[in-house]
Design an enzyme around this catalytic site. Structure first.
Site, PDB file in Angstrom:
ATOM      1  N   GLY A   7     -45.773  37.915  36.662  1.00 47.77           N
ATOM      2  CA  GLY A   7     -44.697  36.977  35.525  1.00 47.77           C
ATOM      3  C   GLY A   7     -45.886  36.483  34.441  1.00 47.77           C
ATOM      4  CG  LEU A   8     -47.994  38.748  33.075  1.00 52.58           C
ATOM      5  CD1 LEU A   8     -48.534  40.110  32.756  1.00 52.58           C
ATOM      6  CD2 LEU A   8     -49.112  38.028  33.747  1.00 52.58           C
ATOM      7  N   GLY A   9     -45.197  35.137  31.318  1.00 54.28           N
ATOM      8  CA  GLY A   9     -44.309  34.446  30.369  1.00 54.28           C
ATOM      9  C   GLY A   9     -45.265  33.427  29.729  1.00 54.28           C
ATOM     10  CG  MET A  11     -46.583  27.613  31.815  1.00 54.02           C
ATOM     11  SD  MET A  11     -46.040  26.355  32.953  1.00 54.02           S
ATOM     12  CE  MET A  11     -47.592  25.821  33.865  1.00 54.02           C
ATOM     13  CG  ASP A  30     -43.716  39.938  32.571  1.00 46.85           C
ATOM     14  OD1 ASP A  30     -43.789  38.824  32.982  1.00 46.85           O
ATOM     15  OD2 ASP A  30     -42.871  40.548  31.923  1.00 46.85           O
ATOM     16  CB  SER A 122     -48.236  19.736  35.360  1.00 45.16           C
ATOM     17  OG  SER A 122     -48.055  18.894  34.098  1.00 45.16           O
ATOM     18  CE  LYS A 190     -45.373  20.443  37.140  1.00 47.86           C
ATOM     19  NZ  LYS A 190     -44.070  20.940  36.851  1.00 47.86           N
ATOM     20  CG  HIS A 193     -45.496  15.618  37.513  1.00 47.22           C
ATOM     21  ND1 HIS A 193     -44.862  16.588  36.461  1.00 47.22           N
ATOM     22  CD2 HIS A 193     -46.756  15.369  36.738  1.00 47.22           C
ATOM     23  CE1 HIS A 193     -45.657  16.550  35.281  1.00 47.22           C
ATOM     24  NE2 HIS A 193     -46.696  15.810  35.383  1.00 47.22           N
ATOM     25  CG  ASN A 194     -41.530  18.389  36.361  1.00 52.61           C
ATOM     26  OD1 ASN A 194     -42.742  18.246  36.314  1.00 52.61           O
ATOM     27  ND2 ASN A 194     -41.126  19.714  36.184  1.00 52.61           N
ATOM     28  CD  GLU A 197     -42.216  16.287  32.068  1.00 50.90           C
ATOM     29  OE1 GLU A 197     -40.956  17.354  31.820  1.00 50.90           O
ATOM     30  OE2 GLU A 197     -43.026  16.951  32.342  1.00 50.90           O
TER      31      GLU A 197
END
Length: 327
Positions: A7-9, A11, A30, A122, A190, A193-194, A197
């Site tokens: 997965g090379l999007g 992030m 990917d 994050s 996480k 955390h979101n 956010e």
């Protein structure tokens, strides 16, 4: 270390780049061959398929970082890896998966001796330079084995003042990464955390909406103030108690366009806010602010205000999130 990155999007690609900068070897894959080829030009080994990636990671134990959207695509990828990897190999899910999915996947993989770690990550599109804050769940021994990977991705202590009284605690936390506990703990941390956010973003958005509306409100003329929104955001960045990265992004967006004309105000949610409220219900914990922030995102898809434009600008700033329907 050698590690696979799937997965090379927005992030995943930068995670591979940051690891390579630190001297690690990355084997990348990917669905878009072009994404893998681009990273190959920067020093990665491109894999043509999942079996090819697994083969290129020999000798073991092998480690694979999965950085894909939560849901079916991650599920299918983890299942496929379960049929390709062998005992003592490790899978790290760095996306925003649901923590109960982590527990189920880990149990399935454990039957083959494969270790599964969930890494709440994050840092958004800025992670390449700033580093990534990480909360990791899973087997402690696997976390320790992969410590060089997490250390390379973490932001480091930087210029943030040290917290008094932390003597004797795990120093890695100050570097920006944490062993959170058993499987699911990383993504649960996480998730909350979101959820937080959402609330922080909503507070900024509503505050700026009130400021903007003051010049045209029905209050007495002497109380009508025509604030420069970009200047308000900028001055708050300088020593204010509400200074934060979210405020930095807001200030930048308002400096570019004080009316945020390129944003419609349609604000999507990616799942973690909903899961946070579900957890609050499970635990009978009041979460009025976080719940209201989530429901405001639902309303934004029908009726948009300047506040929602501010939310959209922040989401674009930290995560590269494009409003639904835009490309």
């Amino acid at each position: 270390m050698k590690i696979g990155v799937i997965g090379l999007g927005r992030m995943g690609g930068n995670i591979a780049r940051r690891l390579m900068r630190a001297g690690h070897t990355c084997v990348v894959f990917d669905a878009s061959a072009k994404a893998a080829e681009t990273l190959a030009l920067e020093g990665a080994q491109a894999a043509a398929s999942l079996p090819d990636l697994v083969e290129k990671l020999l000798p073991g134990p092998r480690a694979v970082w999965v950085m894909l959207p939560a849901g079916a695509i991650t599920e299918d990828t983890v299942n496929a890896l379960g049929g390709l990897l062998t005992a003592d190999d490790m899978i790290i899910d760095g996306g925003n998966s649901y923590f109960r999915d982590d527990i189920r996947r880990a149990a399935m993989l454990a039957e083959f001796g494969i270790q599964y770690l969930d890494c709440g990550t994050s840092g958004g599109v800025w992670g390449l330079e700033r580093g990534y804050c990480m909360m990791v769940g899973g087997p402690r021994a696997a976390f320790e084995h992969l410590d060089p990977i997490f250390a390379a991705l973490a932001p480091g202590i930087g210029t943030i003042a040290r917290t008094p009284g932390r003597e004797g605690r795990d120093p890695r936390v100050e570097q920006g990464y944490l062993y959170a506990g058993p499987v699911g703990a990383g993504h649960f941390a996480k998730m909350i955390h979101n959820g937080i956010e959402y609330g922080m973003m909503q507070a900024f958005a509503e505050g700026f909406d009130i400021l903007r509306s003051r010049a045209k409100s029905k209050v007495p003329a002497a109380e009508q103030y025509d604030f420069d929104m970009a200047d308000i955001a900028e001055v708050w960045r300088r020593g204010s108690v509400v200074s934060s990265w979210l405020l930095d992004l807001t200030a930048q967006a308002l400096a570019d366009d004080s009316h945020l004309e390129r944003f419609s105000g349609v604000v999507d949610d990616s799942g973690e806010g909903r899961w946070t409220i579900e957890a609050a219900v499970d635990e009978a914990v009041p979460a009025e602010v976080l719940a209201a922030a989530l429901f405001t995102r639902f309303r934004s898809r029908q009726d948009h205000t300047f506040a929602e434009k501010v939310l959209s600008a922040m989401r674009m700033g930290f995560g590269g999130h494009v409003e639904p329907g835009k490309h």
